[in-house]
Design a protein around this motif. Structure first.
Motif, PDB file in Angstrom:
ATOM      1  N   GLY A 159       1.003  -1.059  -0.048  1.00 56.83           N
ATOM      2  CA  GLY A 159      -0.239  -0.255   0.287  1.00 56.83           C
ATOM      3  C   GLY A 159       0.840   1.113   0.329  1.00 56.83           C
ATOM      4  O   GLY A 159       2.346   1.048  -0.042  1.00 56.83           O
ATOM      5  N   ARG A 160       0.400   1.843  -0.189  1.00 55.91           N
ATOM      6  CA  ARG A 160       1.001   3.945  -0.435  1.00 55.91           C
ATOM      7  C   ARG A 160       1.370   4.127   1.292  1.00 55.91           C
ATOM      8  O   ARG A 160       2.238   4.907   1.500  1.00 55.91           O
ATOM      9  CB  ARG A 160      -0.513   4.968  -0.569  1.00 55.91           C
ATOM     10  CG  ARG A 160      -0.170   4.779  -2.463  1.00 55.91           C
ATOM     11  CD  ARG A 160      -1.274   5.688  -2.582  1.00 55.91           C
ATOM     12  NE  ARG A 160      -1.172   5.162  -4.359  1.00 55.91           N
ATOM     13  CZ  ARG A 160      -2.600   6.109  -4.912  1.00 55.91           C
ATOM     14  NH1 ARG A 160      -3.046   7.380  -3.756  1.00 55.91           N
ATOM     15  NH2 ARG A 160      -2.585   5.970  -6.276  1.00 55.91           N
TER      16      ARG A 160
ATOM     17  N   GLN B 126      -0.620  -3.294   3.000  1.00 55.10           N
ATOM     18  CA  GLN B 126      -0.701  -4.542   1.375  1.00 55.10           C
ATOM     19  C   GLN B 126      -2.038  -4.339   1.380  1.00 55.10           C
ATOM     20  O   GLN B 126      -3.142  -4.024   2.228  1.00 55.10           O
ATOM     21  CB  GLN B 126      -0.799  -5.714   2.229  1.00 55.10           C
ATOM     22  CG  GLN B 126       0.882  -6.423   1.660  1.00 55.10           C
ATOM     23  CD  GLN B 126       1.135  -7.702   1.560  1.00 55.10           C
ATOM     24  OE1 GLN B 126       0.192  -8.115   1.791  1.00 55.10           O
ATOM     25  NE2 GLN B 126       2.273  -7.699   0.479  1.00 55.10           N
ATOM     26  N   VAL B 127      -2.551  -4.118   0.319  1.00 53.88           N
ATOM     27  CA  VAL B 127      -3.729  -3.692  -0.229  1.00 53.88           C
ATOM     28  C   VAL B 127      -4.354  -4.744  -1.752  1.00 53.88           C
ATOM     29  O   VAL B 127      -3.058  -5.336  -2.210  1.00 53.88           O
ATOM     30  CB  VAL B 127      -4.211  -2.670  -0.672  1.00 53.88           C
ATOM     31  CG1 VAL B 127      -3.904  -1.393   0.056  1.00 53.88           C
ATOM     32  CG2 VAL B 127      -3.682  -1.904  -2.106  1.00 53.88           C
TER      33      VAL B 127
ATOM     34  N   VAL C  33      -9.355  -3.503  -0.389  1.00 56.29           N
ATOM     35  CA  VAL C  33      -9.068  -4.432   0.689  1.00 56.29           C
ATOM     36  C   VAL C  33      -7.608  -3.924   1.204  1.00 56.29           C
ATOM     37  O   VAL C  33      -7.012  -3.514   0.921  1.00 56.29           O
ATOM     38  CB  VAL C  33      -9.278  -5.569   0.779  1.00 56.29           C
ATOM     39  CG1 VAL C  33      -9.293  -5.847   2.515  1.00 56.29           C
ATOM     40  CG2 VAL C  33     -11.184  -5.688   0.956  1.00 56.29           C
ATOM     41  N   ILE C  34      -7.565  -3.431   2.774  1.00 55.07           N
ATOM     42  CA  ILE C  34      -6.597  -2.639   2.750  1.00 55.07           C
ATOM     43  C   ILE C  34      -5.900  -3.155   4.875  1.00 55.07           C
ATOM     44  O   ILE C  34      -7.217  -3.653   5.370  1.00 55.07           O
ATOM     45  CB  ILE C  34      -6.219  -1.328   3.497  1.00 55.07           C
ATOM     46  CG1 ILE C  34      -4.571  -1.034   3.986  1.00 55.07           C
ATOM     47  CG2 ILE C  34      -7.347  -0.846   4.342  1.00 55.07           C
ATOM     48  CD1 ILE C  34      -4.630   0.403   4.123  1.00 55.07           C
ATOM     49  N   GLY C  35      -4.696  -4.423   4.684  1.00 49.42           N
ATOM     50  CA  GLY C  35      -4.361  -4.514   6.208  1.00 49.42           C
ATOM     51  C   GLY C  35      -3.119  -4.291   6.586  1.00 49.42           C
ATOM     52  O   GLY C  35      -1.994  -3.887   4.999  1.00 49.42           O
TER      53      GLY C  35
END
Length: 245
Positions: A217-218, A223-224, A238-240
């Motif tokens: 992720g940015r 992580q996305v 979805v992001i985690g």
């Protein structure tokens, strides 16, 4: 005044399976088209027209106090049943209402998914605006949301404004190449949180949901992945991970 984002409204066809699609994506059971996650709700209203995000509903401790303060700040509202509906001219055509809420509602029950593989909360919602300074004046000065970041990135062709609202972010995105105009703002996309990206991705893949491969992720430590189906036309990721706004 505003304590949280209570829920987002999605208008989509029940006949086309919008509710069951989100049950699959969330791993949670709906009740009359309503989902509740840790920090927000999603309400799906049955409509045969093109599916779209149609409204934002914030929570406040007192509608009367909020109405008086918003009126003084140039944002008139109208009481309709148990909510305060803000004038569309003041919100730049984004349908926004406020409701009173005490405490945190319980999340919707899990359906065939463990908590780590489910969707547990909203990370951020995206509103696209042709006029970022106008958005700062409205969401920051008038609604009183906490502006945490204002950043332009020519590589993304985007200026991003992050407003903290409870345990999530209202993100305003502006297309730099488009220039500034007085056109309306519009609700655009949603980013959901999961405790475990790999397990959530595996669950959704097994259920037949179209997904991108997970990527960094940015925000450092996240992580996305992009959800390409089962969203009723809503741009969705979805992001985690450990990164948080």
């Amino acid at each position: 005044m505003i304590t949280a984002l209570d829920h987002v409204v999605l208008r989509a066809s029940f006949v086309d399976g919008a509710v069951s699609a989100y049950e699959t994506m969330f791993g949670r059971r709906a009740q009359d088209g309503r989902f509740r996650l840790r920090n927000v709700g999603l309400v799906i209203e049955d409509e045969a027209a093109t599916a779209h995000l149609s409204a934002i509903v914030f929570a406040t401790e007192s509608l009367d106090d909020a109405a008086r303060l918003l009126e003084r700040r140039g944002v008139p509202g109208k009481r309709e049943a148990e909510r305060l509906v803000l004038a569309r001219a003041a919100t730049h055509e984004v349908p926004i209402a406020l409701i009173e809420r005490a405490g945190e509602p319980q999340p919707s029950s899990l359906v065939g998914a463990d908590e780590a593989a489910s969707i547990v909360a909203l990370d951020h919602m995206v509103i696209r605006s042709p006029n970022p300074e106008r958005a700062i004046a409205f969401y920051g000065s008038r609604l009183g949301l906490d502006l945490r970041l204002d950043r332009s990135n020519p590589q993304w062709n985007t200026r991003l404004l992050f407003f903290r609202c409870g345990d999530l972010v209202v993100e305003i995105a502006h297309d730099l190449n488009a220039g500034v105009s007085d056109k309306p703002d519009r609700i655009w996309g949603l980013s959901w949180r999961t405790p475990d990206v790999a397990r959530c991705h595996a669950r959704l893949s097994k259920a037949g949901v179209e997904l991108s491969v997970p990527r960094d992720g940015r925000r450092s430590g996240t992580q996305v992945f992009t959800v390409l189906s089962h969203t009723a036309n809503v741009p969705t990721i979805v992001i985690g991970g450990l990164g948080r706004w």
